[in-house]
Every structure is written in C-alpha cells, then in structure tokens.
Design an enzyme around this catalytic site. Structure first.
Site, PDB file in Angstrom:
ATOM      1  N   LYS A 144      -0.298  -7.012  21.457  1.00  0.00           N
ATOM      2  CA  LYS A 144      -1.354  -7.441  20.909  1.00  0.00           C
ATOM      3  C   LYS A 144      -1.917  -9.181  21.513  1.00  0.00           C
ATOM      4  O   LYS A 144      -3.044  -9.041  21.959  1.00  0.00           O
ATOM      5  CB  LYS A 144      -1.703  -7.382  19.483  1.00  0.00           C
ATOM      6  CG  LYS A 144      -2.944  -8.145  18.903  1.00  0.00           C
ATOM      7  CD  LYS A 144      -2.971  -7.962  17.359  1.00  0.00           C
ATOM      8  CE  LYS A 144      -2.246  -9.243  16.740  1.00  0.00           C
ATOM      9  NZ  LYS A 144      -3.366 -10.397  16.722  1.00  0.00           N
ATOM     10  N   ASN A 145      -0.794  -9.838  21.307  1.00  0.00           N
ATOM     11  CA  ASN A 145      -1.299 -11.012  21.580  1.00  0.00           C
ATOM     12  C   ASN A 145      -1.380 -11.652  22.759  1.00  0.00           C
ATOM     13  O   ASN A 145      -1.611 -12.735  23.441  1.00  0.00           O
ATOM     14  CB  ASN A 145      -0.492 -12.224  20.654  1.00  0.00           C
ATOM     15  CG  ASN A 145      -0.691 -12.230  19.355  1.00  0.00           C
ATOM     16  OD1 ASN A 145      -1.720 -11.644  18.705  1.00  0.00           O
ATOM     17  ND2 ASN A 145       0.097 -12.863  18.598  1.00  0.00           N
ATOM     18  N   ARG A 168     -10.325 -13.929  14.666  1.00  0.00           N
ATOM     19  CA  ARG A 168     -10.206 -15.439  14.964  1.00  0.00           C
ATOM     20  C   ARG A 168     -10.069 -15.313  16.572  1.00  0.00           C
ATOM     21  O   ARG A 168     -10.726 -16.370  17.310  1.00  0.00           O
ATOM     22  CB  ARG A 168      -9.261 -16.085  14.478  1.00  0.00           C
ATOM     23  CG  ARG A 168      -9.481 -17.134  14.191  1.00  0.00           C
ATOM     24  CD  ARG A 168      -8.145 -18.048  13.428  1.00  0.00           C
ATOM     25  NE  ARG A 168      -8.155 -19.533  13.868  1.00  0.00           N
ATOM     26  CZ  ARG A 168      -7.727 -19.801  14.975  1.00  0.00           C
ATOM     27  NH1 ARG A 168      -7.179 -18.908  15.897  1.00  0.00           N
ATOM     28  NH2 ARG A 168      -7.782 -21.232  15.450  1.00  0.00           N
ATOM     29  N   CYS A 206      -8.832 -18.630   6.769  1.00  0.00           N
ATOM     30  CA  CYS A 206      -8.605 -17.486   6.917  1.00  0.00           C
ATOM     31  C   CYS A 206      -7.202 -17.229   5.855  1.00  0.00           C
ATOM     32  O   CYS A 206      -6.988 -18.355   5.543  1.00  0.00           O
ATOM     33  CB  CYS A 206      -8.147 -16.802   8.178  1.00  0.00           C
ATOM     34  SG  CYS A 206      -6.479 -17.504   8.718  1.00  0.00           S
ATOM     35  N   ARG A 213      -6.658 -23.082  10.008  1.00  0.00           N
ATOM     36  CA  ARG A 213      -6.814 -22.615  11.356  1.00  0.00           C
ATOM     37  C   ARG A 213      -7.969 -23.364  12.222  1.00  0.00           C
ATOM     38  O   ARG A 213      -8.635 -22.407  12.660  1.00  0.00           O
ATOM     39  CB  ARG A 213      -6.797 -21.173  11.961  1.00  0.00           C
ATOM     40  CG  ARG A 213      -5.298 -20.723  11.174  1.00  0.00           C
ATOM     41  CD  ARG A 213      -5.061 -19.198  11.440  1.00  0.00           C
ATOM     42  NE  ARG A 213      -4.629 -18.688  12.664  1.00  0.00           N
ATOM     43  CZ  ARG A 213      -4.433 -17.505  12.962  1.00  0.00           C
ATOM     44  NH1 ARG A 213      -4.683 -16.707  12.211  1.00  0.00           N
ATOM     45  NH2 ARG A 213      -3.827 -17.593  14.220  1.00  0.00           N
ATOM     46  N   PRO A 214      -8.001 -24.419  12.555  1.00  0.00           N
ATOM     47  CA  PRO A 214      -8.971 -25.094  13.287  1.00  0.00           C
ATOM     48  C   PRO A 214      -9.022 -24.970  14.650  1.00  0.00           C
ATOM     49  O   PRO A 214      -7.742 -24.463  15.094  1.00  0.00           O
ATOM     50  CB  PRO A 214      -8.914 -26.714  12.825  1.00  0.00           C
ATOM     51  CG  PRO A 214      -7.559 -26.753  12.506  1.00  0.00           C
ATOM     52  CD  PRO A 214      -6.930 -25.430  12.061  1.00  0.00           C
ATOM     53  N   ASP A 237      -9.900 -27.530  16.891  1.00  0.00           N
ATOM     54  CA  ASP A 237     -10.358 -28.757  17.282  1.00  0.00           C
ATOM     55  C   ASP A 237      -9.700 -29.263  18.713  1.00  0.00           C
ATOM     56  O   ASP A 237     -10.095 -29.882  19.423  1.00  0.00           O
ATOM     57  CB  ASP A 237      -9.937 -29.799  16.428  1.00  0.00           C
ATOM     58  CG  ASP A 237      -8.451 -29.755  15.633  1.00  0.00           C
ATOM     59  OD1 ASP A 237      -8.085 -28.732  15.508  1.00  0.00           O
ATOM     60  OD2 ASP A 237      -7.753 -30.751  15.491  1.00  0.00           O
ATOM     61  N   LEU A 238      -8.272 -28.561  18.889  1.00  0.00           N
ATOM     62  CA  LEU A 238      -7.345 -29.066  19.689  1.00  0.00           C
ATOM     63  C   LEU A 238      -8.007 -28.262  21.229  1.00  0.00           C
ATOM     64  O   LEU A 238      -8.006 -28.876  22.231  1.00  0.00           O
ATOM     65  CB  LEU A 238      -5.935 -28.657  19.847  1.00  0.00           C
ATOM     66  CG  LEU A 238      -5.417 -29.569  18.393  1.00  0.00           C
ATOM     67  CD1 LEU A 238      -3.974 -28.877  18.309  1.00  0.00           C
ATOM     68  CD2 LEU A 238      -5.443 -30.929  18.593  1.00  0.00           C
ATOM     69  N   ASP A 256       5.314 -15.232  13.158  1.00  0.00           N
ATOM     70  CA  ASP A 256       4.622 -13.895  12.908  1.00  0.00           C
ATOM     71  C   ASP A 256       5.680 -12.823  12.601  1.00  0.00           C
ATOM     72  O   ASP A 256       5.663 -11.733  12.101  1.00  0.00           O
ATOM     73  CB  ASP A 256       4.225 -13.450  14.250  1.00  0.00           C
ATOM     74  CG  ASP A 256       2.795 -13.879  14.425  1.00  0.00           C
ATOM     75  OD1 ASP A 256       2.308 -14.833  13.556  1.00  0.00           O
ATOM     76  OD2 ASP A 256       2.238 -13.838  15.280  1.00  0.00           O
ATOM     77  N   ARG A 293      -4.998  -3.899  12.474  1.00  0.00           N
ATOM     78  CA  ARG A 293      -5.367  -5.052  13.508  1.00  0.00           C
ATOM     79  C   ARG A 293      -4.295  -5.062  14.626  1.00  0.00           C
ATOM     80  O   ARG A 293      -4.489  -5.318  15.733  1.00  0.00           O
ATOM     81  CB  ARG A 293      -5.411  -6.192  12.742  1.00  0.00           C
ATOM     82  CG  ARG A 293      -6.818  -6.347  11.874  1.00  0.00           C
ATOM     83  CD  ARG A 293      -7.082  -7.888  11.565  1.00  0.00           C
ATOM     84  NE  ARG A 293      -6.679  -8.747  12.486  1.00  0.00           N
ATOM     85  CZ  ARG A 293      -5.906  -9.925  12.504  1.00  0.00           C
ATOM     86  NH1 ARG A 293      -5.514 -10.466  11.359  1.00  0.00           N
ATOM     87  NH2 ARG A 293      -5.755 -10.622  13.414  1.00  0.00           N
TER      88      ARG A 293
HETATM   89  C1  UD1 Z   1      -1.335 -17.691  17.924  1.00  0.00           C
HETATM   90  C2  UD1 Z   1      -0.957 -16.061  17.556  1.00  0.00           C
HETATM   91  C3  UD1 Z   1      -0.841 -15.830  15.980  1.00  0.00           C
HETATM   92  C4  UD1 Z   1       0.525 -16.755  15.851  1.00  0.00           C
HETATM   93  C5  UD1 Z   1       0.140 -18.124  16.050  1.00  0.00           C
HETATM   94  C6  UD1 Z   1       1.390 -19.128  15.938  1.00  0.00           C
HETATM   95  C7  UD1 Z   1      -2.746 -14.790  19.036  1.00  0.00           C
HETATM   96  C8  UD1 Z   1      -4.085 -14.150  19.155  1.00  0.00           C
HETATM   97  N1  UD1 Z   1      -2.348 -15.370  17.862  1.00  0.00           N
HETATM   98  O1  UD1 Z   1      -2.313 -17.948  16.945  1.00  0.00           O
HETATM   99  O2  UD1 Z   1      -0.348 -14.446  16.023  1.00  0.00           O
HETATM  100  O3  UD1 Z   1       0.893 -16.663  14.374  1.00  0.00           O
HETATM  101  O4  UD1 Z   1      -0.257 -18.068  17.543  1.00  0.00           O
HETATM  102  O5  UD1 Z   1       2.472 -18.668  16.849  1.00  0.00           O
HETATM  103  O6  UD1 Z   1      -2.218 -15.085  20.009  1.00  0.00           O
HETATM  104  N2  UD1 Z   1      -4.084 -25.826  15.302  1.00  0.00           N
HETATM  105  C9  UD1 Z   1      -4.750 -26.923  14.913  1.00  0.00           C
HETATM  106  N3  UD1 Z   1      -6.072 -27.206  15.789  1.00  0.00           N
HETATM  107  C10 UD1 Z   1      -6.261 -26.275  16.759  1.00  0.00           C
HETATM  108  C11 UD1 Z   1      -5.353 -25.095  17.097  1.00  0.00           C
HETATM  109  C12 UD1 Z   1      -4.085 -24.752  16.175  1.00  0.00           C
HETATM  110  O7  UD1 Z   1      -4.359 -27.643  14.182  1.00  0.00           O
HETATM  111  O8  UD1 Z   1      -7.195 -26.472  17.600  1.00  0.00           O
HETATM  112  C13 UD1 Z   1      -2.894 -25.732  14.252  1.00  0.00           C
HETATM  113  C14 UD1 Z   1      -3.207 -24.263  13.458  1.00  0.00           C
HETATM  114  O9  UD1 Z   1      -3.662 -24.711  12.393  1.00  0.00           O
HETATM  115  C15 UD1 Z   1      -1.380 -23.914  13.267  1.00  0.00           C
HETATM  116  C16 UD1 Z   1      -0.686 -24.615  14.638  1.00  0.00           C
HETATM  117  O10 UD1 Z   1      -1.702 -25.261  15.051  1.00  0.00           O
HETATM  118  O11 UD1 Z   1      -1.117 -24.825  12.316  1.00  0.00           O
HETATM  119  C17 UD1 Z   1      -0.411 -23.281  15.607  1.00  0.00           C
HETATM  120  O12 UD1 Z   1      -1.477 -22.630  15.776  1.00  0.00           O
HETATM  121  P1  UD1 Z   1      -1.863 -21.805  17.215  1.00  0.00           P
HETATM  122  O13 UD1 Z   1      -0.905 -21.534  17.973  1.00  0.00           O
HETATM  123  O14 UD1 Z   1      -3.028 -22.328  17.456  1.00  0.00           O
HETATM  124  O15 UD1 Z   1      -2.086 -20.222  16.383  1.00  0.00           O
HETATM  125  P2  UD1 Z   1      -3.152 -19.431  17.159  1.00  0.00           P
HETATM  126  O16 UD1 Z   1      -3.363 -19.658  18.705  1.00  0.00           O
HETATM  127  O17 UD1 Z   1      -4.386 -19.231  16.387  1.00  0.00           O
END
Ligand code: UD1
Length: 429
Positions: free
Chosen positions: A22-23, A93, A117, A122-123, A125-126, A309, A401
C-alpha cells in the site's frame, strides 16, 4: 459499520500470498501525475486507500483504467484541477502526496492541511520547507496549503530533513524530478518504498540516484514519459502474517514477499523464538518452534530498524511470550491505542510516555474491542486469533484501508473469522 467476529484458538496452517505494498502504490500512483503519457502499475493492492487515491487522480482530471483488479493504467494528460480537497485528505493523509507532482509539473498545488489523526498530529511542515528550498512560495489559505512556483519551474537545491519522513522524502523526490538543475535530499528516508518510487521515476525518464541511502541526488529533466512498473510486496502485511503464524502456534508458508525488506522484523521475531526459514528470496516458512515464545524488547525507528507499522502486532505477540518486554515507540506519539483494548482481552501492559511494558504470558479472552487505526486493528485481530472465545472487532474500516482480503486470507489458513455487515440504518452514525 462492519465488524469481525473471531473465534480464537485455531492454529493457522497453510499458504498465504502477500499483496502489493500500500505504502508504495500510493506514491507510485501520485507519480503518474508527472507525465501526460500512460503509466501502467501492476500489483496494486485492492484496498480502500488505493481506491481513495484513484478517486483523487480522477478528480484532478486523470483517466484511470483497471483492466485487471491489480493493474492501474493512468493517463494524466488533461489535469484540470490542482487540488486535493479536505474531504479526501481527512480520510487519507497520503493524499498530500499529490503536492510534489502537481507542483513539479504544473507549478501550482493546493492540498488541504491534514489535521490530527488517531496516531498523533502528523504535520507536513518538513515537506513544505523542502518545497520552499526548491523555490516554491507556500502559504496557508483557509486550511489549505497553497504552493506555487513564481519562476514557473522549481529550481534544484540542497534540501535537508531535520527528521526522517517517508512521504516527505517521496513528495520532494516527485517535485524535484522536473526541477531545473540538481536537487540533493539529505537525511532522506530509506524505506523500501522510496526505492520502489525511484525505480518507477527512473523508468519514466527521471534521473534519481541514491534511493535507499541517506542522500538522494536528482538531476531534473524537462519532461517524463510513460512507463510500466510492478509494485513491491507489502512488508507490513508480511510481518503481520509472520506474527499470525507465531501467535497461533501454526505454520504458514508466506509467498510473494521480499524478506530482504523486513530484516529487522525477522531478526527480532527469531530472537523471540519464532522459527522463520527463508525458502527462497520470495518465500518464508514460519512456525512456532518447540521452545516457548521469549519476551524481547523492541524500539521503533526509521528503516532499516524495526518499523512503527509493526509495533502493535509485535505487542500482541509479546502478550504470549514468557517474561517482560519493553516496547518503545519513537516515531509517533499516541500510537498505543491498541493497548487499552488488549488489556480488556486480559493482557498485562503498562504505559509510561512512549514506552509500554508487556508482562507475559497472559491468557487472552475474547471481548468486544474497537479498532482505532490501521495497524492497531491488525494487532486486535492477532490477539483475537489466540484468545479463548469470541472477539468482536468493531470499526474494521481501518483494516480495510491497508489489508487486502484479510478475512479471506485468514479463513483459507484455518482462522474462524467472519465479517458482519450491519444494516445501513445501524451504520448511519
Ligand atoms: C509513512 C507511512 C506510515 C508509517 C510512517 C513511518 C505512508 C503512506 N505512510 O507515514 O505507514 O507509519 O511513514 O514509517 O507511507 N513529521 C514531521 N513533519 C513532517 C513530516 C513528518 O514532524 O513534515 C514527523 C511525523 O509526525 C512523525 C515522523 O516525522 O513523527 C515520521 O513521519 P513520516 O515518516 O513523515 O510518516 P508518514 O510519511 O506520514
């Protein structure tokens, strides 16, 4: 709302085939926005999130054909809108993955800002900071992120992720492939899904190097063309079935998987005395050895370490291991929603901050429980499979999902599980 009725106690024995990841399918479908030509994706799992992603592409103006259940042919020739609306982002998301390709090809994108969520804030910002480094102007307008490229095209740049982000890395990769010049992504995520996306992008004519390492280098090109690609197997579904075999004292042959993508999970489960044999590079044989399951600590971290996960499923297993195990969640805050439900089934688990301490082995008893997110639901199903009596898992739309045909796959190997669809009047809440 649908529920699962599970009578625990059956050992799962037989063969299971793993679906596409899925991812990986989510970003690969988003990548089809980058070209007006047809991109054909095989091994796309038939799960709710992918149906949502398809809808997003169609709403943008793309044509999506599915000549076979797991094949998507996408032609994003006539993109008319550049927006992922709140209605879609709130259910999934990963709709934010439309930002990078829309910005890269059309120089404009609008995506509703994802709210909180079940597993944390889960922002994004990055993602946005990196787009700005590539020359985009990003603003927040009425709950939407609006990004534009004042110069018509993004400009390659050095980007750095303060925290490893999977979809963040993917979004920037997709934005940068059509940028002018060279982009370097420092502290990039190294998940296998990143490598899969890079492979697709390169088949489409992009120049992406270093995927799977901390530094990804992208030389921007003028345009991309059509391609054909097969999505990698789902490593989290694979891990979930390994735990299913172990927790029920069964024996499963798991095929169409890629064990090399879940080295940390296999290592940890072997330490816990689960017998895992690699029959070949796509097949695993899992059985519970003669020795009882052993409690082993785990800490979630970005790939190649133990994935967040798999945390909930691993915790369900630890309730059946002898001794005390400590489970530390470092990726998401609030990702212990399954704990209260496991406790209701008889588990002994104590939470302090981002750490859960599991005392095993406990006898689990069937109970009505509620799924709170995708992987938490999987953990409750696993617990139910080894509990005595009947468990009713409510809100299984979470599991829909990301797990293809979970009921059919589990039944085929001997689980006593039924899906109960409540009538519409009952579910209209
Ligand atoms: C993806 C996966 C999800 C998995 C996660 C971590 C998909 C569709 N989903 O989610 O199944 O659990 O990776 O392996 O691939 N963060 C920030 N700012 C940002 C982005 C992230 O602070 O702009 C933080 C998040 O809140 C979290 C961490 O970074 O604490 C990692 O998140 P991230 O790797 O971005 O998760 P997703 O890509 O949303």
């Amino acid at each position: 709302m649908d529920k699962f009725l599970i009578q625990g106690g059956n050992s799962l024995i037989g063969k299971v085939e793993i679906s596409g990841a899925k991812n990986s399918a989510l970003p690969c479908l988003a990548a089809t926005i980058l070209t007006p030509e047809t991109v054909t994706l095989h091994n796309v799992p038939y799960v709710k999130d992918l149906i949502t992603q398809r809808r997003l592409l169609e709403d943008l103006g793309a044509t999506v054909l599915t000549p076979e259940l797991h094949t998507h042919k996408v032609k994003a020739e006539n993109i008319e809108v550049f927006e992922a609306p709140y209605e879609l982002v709130k259910t999934m998301r990963a709709s934010v993955l439309a930002l990078g390709p829309l910005l890269g090809r059309f120089g404009q994108a609008k995506v509703s800002l994802p709210g909180g969520c079940a597993i944390g804030t889960r922002p994004i910002d990055l993602h946005l900071k990196a787009f700005e480094q590539l020359g985009a102007k990003v603003s927040l307008e009425a709950g939407n992120v609006v990004a534009r490229t004042p110069k018509g095209r993004l400009i390659g740049a050095e980007t750095f992720f303060e925290k490893v982000s999977v979809t963040g890395t993917e979004n920037v990769m997709m934005a940068a492939v059509l940028a002018k010049g060279k982009t370097t992504i420092h502290n990039a995520a190294r998940e296998p899904e990143i490598g899969d996306l890079a492979e697709l992008l390169n088949k489409m004519g992009a120049k992406v190097q270093g995927a799977g390492t901390e530094t990804i280098i992208i030389d921007g090109v003028e345009g991309l063309h059509g391609a054909e690609h097969s999505i990698i197997p789902d490593r989290i579904e694979t891990g979930t079935f390994i735990v299913a075999a172990a927790i029920t004292g069964g024996e499963l042959e798991i095929s169409k998987c890629q064990p090399k993508h879940l080295v940390a999970v296999i290592k940890k489960l072997r330490e816990a005395q689960v017998e895992i044999t690699e029959i070949d590079e796509n097949t695993l044989l899992v059985k519970c050895g003669d020795a009882p399951l052993k409690a082993k600590d785990v800490t979630t971290k970005p790939h190649p370490a133990f994935p967040t996960d798999m945390q909930a499923q691993y915790m369900a297993l630890m309730t059946q291991a002898s001794g005390k195990s400590t489970v530390v969640e470092t990726i998401f805050e609030n990702r212990f929603m399954h704990v209260a439900e496991l406790i209701r089934m008889g588990a002994e688990i104590h939470i302090g901050g981002n750490t859960a301490v599991v005392h095993g082995k406990t006898r689990l008893m069937g109970a009505p429980v509620q799924a709170s997110d995708l992987r938490a639901s999987a953990s409750l199903v696993l617990a139910a499979l080894c509990a005595s009596g009947e468990t009713i898992v409510d809100r299984v739309y979470h599991i829909d999902r990301g797990y293809e045909n979970i009921v059919r796959k589990l039944k085929k190997v001997g689980a006593d599980i039924e899906r109960v669809t409540e009538n519409l009047a009952m579910s209209a809440e």
